[in-house]
Design an enzyme around this catalytic site. Sequence first.
Site, PDB file in Angstrom:
ATOM      1  N   GLN A   1     -24.553  57.923 -21.467  1.00 62.65           N
ATOM      2  CA  GLN A   1     -24.153  59.152 -20.838  1.00 62.65           C
ATOM      3  C   GLN A   1     -25.012  59.371 -19.787  1.00 62.65           C
ATOM      4  O   GLN A   1     -26.359  59.567 -20.168  1.00 62.65           O
ATOM      5  CB  GLN A   1     -23.860  60.036 -21.741  1.00 62.65           C
TER       6      GLN A   1
ATOM      7  N   LYS B   1     -15.014  61.628 -25.334  1.00 64.81           N
ATOM      8  CA  LYS B   1     -14.945  60.105 -25.524  1.00 64.81           C
ATOM      9  C   LYS B   1     -14.762  59.594 -26.752  1.00 64.81           C
ATOM     10  O   LYS B   1     -14.109  58.694 -27.091  1.00 64.81           O
ATOM     11  CB  LYS B   1     -16.116  59.414 -24.692  1.00 64.81           C
TER      12      LYS B   1
ATOM     13  N   ASP C   1     -19.019  50.807 -18.625  1.00 64.20           N
ATOM     14  CA  ASP C   1     -19.169  51.888 -17.488  1.00 64.20           C
ATOM     15  C   ASP C   1     -19.160  51.300 -16.143  1.00 64.20           C
ATOM     16  O   ASP C   1     -18.995  52.005 -15.045  1.00 64.20           O
ATOM     17  CB  ASP C   1     -20.259  52.523 -17.441  1.00 64.20           C
TER      18      ASP C   1
HETATM   19  N1  GUN Z   1     -21.881  61.029 -16.184  1.00 60.78           N
HETATM   20  C1  GUN Z   1     -20.762  61.388 -15.390  1.00 60.78           C
HETATM   21  N2  GUN Z   1     -19.925  60.551 -15.394  1.00 60.78           N
HETATM   22  C2  GUN Z   1     -20.191  59.499 -16.157  1.00 60.78           C
HETATM   23  C3  GUN Z   1     -19.542  58.115 -16.490  1.00 60.78           C
HETATM   24  O1  GUN Z   1     -18.453  58.098 -15.807  1.00 60.78           O
HETATM   25  N3  GUN Z   1     -20.275  57.372 -17.275  1.00 60.78           N
HETATM   26  C4  GUN Z   1     -21.686  57.978 -17.712  1.00 60.78           C
HETATM   27  N4  GUN Z   1     -22.037  57.079 -18.621  1.00 60.78           N
HETATM   28  N5  GUN Z   1     -21.900  58.935 -17.362  1.00 60.78           N
HETATM   29  C5  GUN Z   1     -21.588  59.877 -16.692  1.00 60.78           C
END
Ligand code: GUN
Length: 297
Positions: A97, A53, A120
Amino acid sequence: MSAQVIDGVRIAEEVRRELREQVGALRAKGIVPGLGVVLVGEDPASRSYVTAKEKACAELGIHSDDNRLPATTSKEELRRLIHKMNGDPRISGILVQLPLPRHLDESEILFDIDPAKDVDGFHPVSVGRMMLGQETFLPCTPHGVIVMLRRSGVKVSGAEVVVVGRSNIVGKPLANLLLQKSELGNATVTVCHTGTRDLAVHTRRADIVIAAAGRPRTITADMIRDGAVVIDVGVNRVPDASKKSGFRLVGDVDFDAVSQKASLITPVPGGVGPMTITMLLLNTVEAARRQAGRATA
Ligand code: GUN
């Protein structure tokens, strides 16, 4: 029949090219989109997602603020960091995350993120606004799946779609977006899960099957009708001694067999994954734009 493989890397790159231009235009006006990234603990999969990311941000000219915290971080420390980022004008969006270590209550932590920075789309306000069809940040994986379908020429409106999996991150929001009376949806949606009596009865009827169960080989060829579209959201690490890492990534779909029956199919890796990151970038750019609009209004 052999399916055409949907190239998630190519579609993601197409969207990122458009976003790069938008970031350039914003930066020319002195607006620099910024993403605050929070990773707690050492989970290897989470670490590699967060690194991907941040790399994607750098490629687009989005500033990223990297916060990697030990697994022992307390709730108070994490909340302080989120509140600091909520008030920091250089940070347009905040990404915590998941999963968090067990001593941290995810719903409590996510509730602390300012909904205006919830790129998110996990805050209850964002989820509620999405359900009501109001302007918000759409969750990245569900939105990525829908953009991928649209850019591959798949007609979602009126289609019978079966979503396998009911997680808060993928299954539930994806089903909700697909059923909405909007350009993203208007499908007839069935959601299957571990309580479903006979999964194959449902998947065999589907024009589009979306697998988000988190288990390899959940979808096998006998469960798919000829010509269906199959989207694989699964990312599972399976041991593989021939790899340096000791594992390889597989989805939820038995790709080799299912691709003999489907008309279109996504691979793992190289399918939904790159789209998820791209939608995070899109939300971050949009957050910066909205915040700049508010500052000058
Ligand atoms: N863990 C698995 N997928 C995601 C996501 O799309 N965003 C976040 N913040 N954590 C995740």
